[in-house]
Write a protein that holds these residues in place. Structure first.
Motif, mmCIF file in Angstrom:
data_model
loop_
_atom_site.group_PDB
_atom_site.id
_atom_site.type_symbol
_atom_site.label_atom_id
_atom_site.label_comp_id
_atom_site.label_asym_id
_atom_site.label_seq_id
_atom_site.Cartn_x
_atom_site.Cartn_y
_atom_site.Cartn_z
ATOM 1 N N TYR A 21 14.692 -16.993 11.296
ATOM 2 C CA TYR A 21 13.459 -16.056 12.031
ATOM 3 C C TYR A 21 13.684 -14.970 12.803
ATOM 4 C CZ TYR A 21 11.808 -20.490 10.101
ATOM 5 O OH TYR A 21 11.106 -21.369 9.188
ATOM 6 N N SER A 23 15.248 -12.317 12.824
ATOM 7 C CA SER A 23 14.432 -10.438 11.870
ATOM 8 C C SER A 23 12.981 -10.630 12.739
ATOM 9 C CB SER A 23 14.037 -10.804 10.507
ATOM 10 O OG SER A 23 13.322 -11.069 9.876
ATOM 11 N N ASP A 24 12.078 -11.052 12.850
ATOM 12 C CA ASP A 24 10.733 -11.320 13.379
ATOM 13 C C ASP A 24 11.181 -11.243 14.651
ATOM 14 O OD1 ASP A 24 9.850 -12.285 11.502
ATOM 15 O OD2 ASP A 24 9.142 -13.864 12.180
ATOM 16 N N ALA A 26 13.948 -9.394 15.998
ATOM 17 C CA ALA A 26 14.307 -7.788 15.720
ATOM 18 C C ALA A 26 13.372 -7.064 15.954
ATOM 19 C CB ALA A 26 15.253 -7.608 15.154
ATOM 20 N N GLU A 27 12.580 -7.046 15.336
ATOM 21 C CA GLU A 27 10.957 -6.317 15.449
ATOM 22 C C GLU A 27 10.605 -6.713 16.449
ATOM 23 O OE1 GLU A 27 8.799 -7.113 11.983
ATOM 24 O OE2 GLU A 27 10.185 -7.615 10.392
ATOM 25 N N MET A 28 10.120 -7.606 17.127
ATOM 26 C CA MET A 28 9.502 -7.790 18.555
ATOM 27 C C MET A 28 9.943 -6.942 19.527
ATOM 28 S SD MET A 28 8.268 -11.798 19.071
ATOM 29 C CE MET A 28 9.342 -12.906 18.246
ATOM 30 N N GLU A 30 11.916 -4.626 19.770
ATOM 31 C CA GLU A 30 12.261 -3.206 19.225
ATOM 32 C C GLU A 30 11.024 -2.552 19.229
ATOM 33 O OE1 GLU A 30 13.099 -2.719 15.257
ATOM 34 O OE2 GLU A 30 15.524 -2.650 15.581
ATOM 35 N N GLU A 31 9.537 -3.328 19.512
ATOM 36 C CA GLU A 31 8.459 -2.850 19.542
ATOM 37 C C GLU A 31 8.614 -2.721 20.879
ATOM 38 O OE1 GLU A 31 5.369 -5.236 17.485
ATOM 39 O OE2 GLU A 31 6.535 -4.642 15.829
ATOM 40 N N LYS A 32 8.301 -3.844 21.883
ATOM 41 C CA LYS A 32 8.458 -4.261 23.140
ATOM 42 C C LYS A 32 9.675 -3.540 24.217
ATOM 43 C CE LYS A 32 8.071 -7.856 26.903
ATOM 44 N NZ LYS A 32 7.553 -9.167 27.107
ATOM 45 N N THR A 38 19.523 -2.017 21.688
ATOM 46 C CA THR A 38 19.420 -1.759 20.642
ATOM 47 C C THR A 38 19.953 -3.117 20.117
ATOM 48 O OG1 THR A 38 20.816 0.014 20.442
ATOM 49 C CG2 THR A 38 21.570 -1.084 18.799
ATOM 50 N N PRO A 70 13.553 -16.502 18.329
ATOM 51 C CA PRO A 70 13.196 -15.107 19.053
ATOM 52 C C PRO A 70 12.715 -16.074 19.782
ATOM 53 C CG PRO A 70 12.567 -16.100 16.134
ATOM 54 C CD PRO A 70 13.151 -17.512 17.412
#
Length: 85
Positions: A21, A23-24, A26-28, A30-32, A38, A70
């Motif tokens: 889970y 990877s979710d 990581a996306e959050m 990077e967006e936030k 990094t 996460p």
């Protein structure tokens, strides 16, 4: 404030114990946080053989976070940003 580095373990043990889970997360992240953080995936952080708690693992700068989710990872990052304001 210096850029924060997050390493997320994707080794077999971490993956099976819930790291799939992350990877979710990581996306959050990077967006936030954009370029303030990094996020790096690692095939193995070698923490299972050390005296840390339980998988899955992540490392924020030099601090090992065990049983990471996460939500836990985001919470740890929030603490760092709040303490540096």
């Amino acid at each position: 404030m210096k850029k924060i580095t997050v390493k997320i373990c994707s080794g077999t043990t971490c993956f099976v114990m819930g790291g799939n889970y992350m990877s979710d997360a990581a996306e959050m992240i990077e967006e936030k946080y954009g370029d303030k953080v990094t996020v790096i995936g690692s095939p193995c952080l070698n923490k299972c053989s050390e005296t840390h708690s339980k998988a899955p693992y992540a490392i924020i700068d030099d601090e090992v976070i065990s049983e990471v989710t996460p939500e836990k990872l985001i919470m740890e990052l929030e603490k760092r940003f709040e303490s540096n304001e």
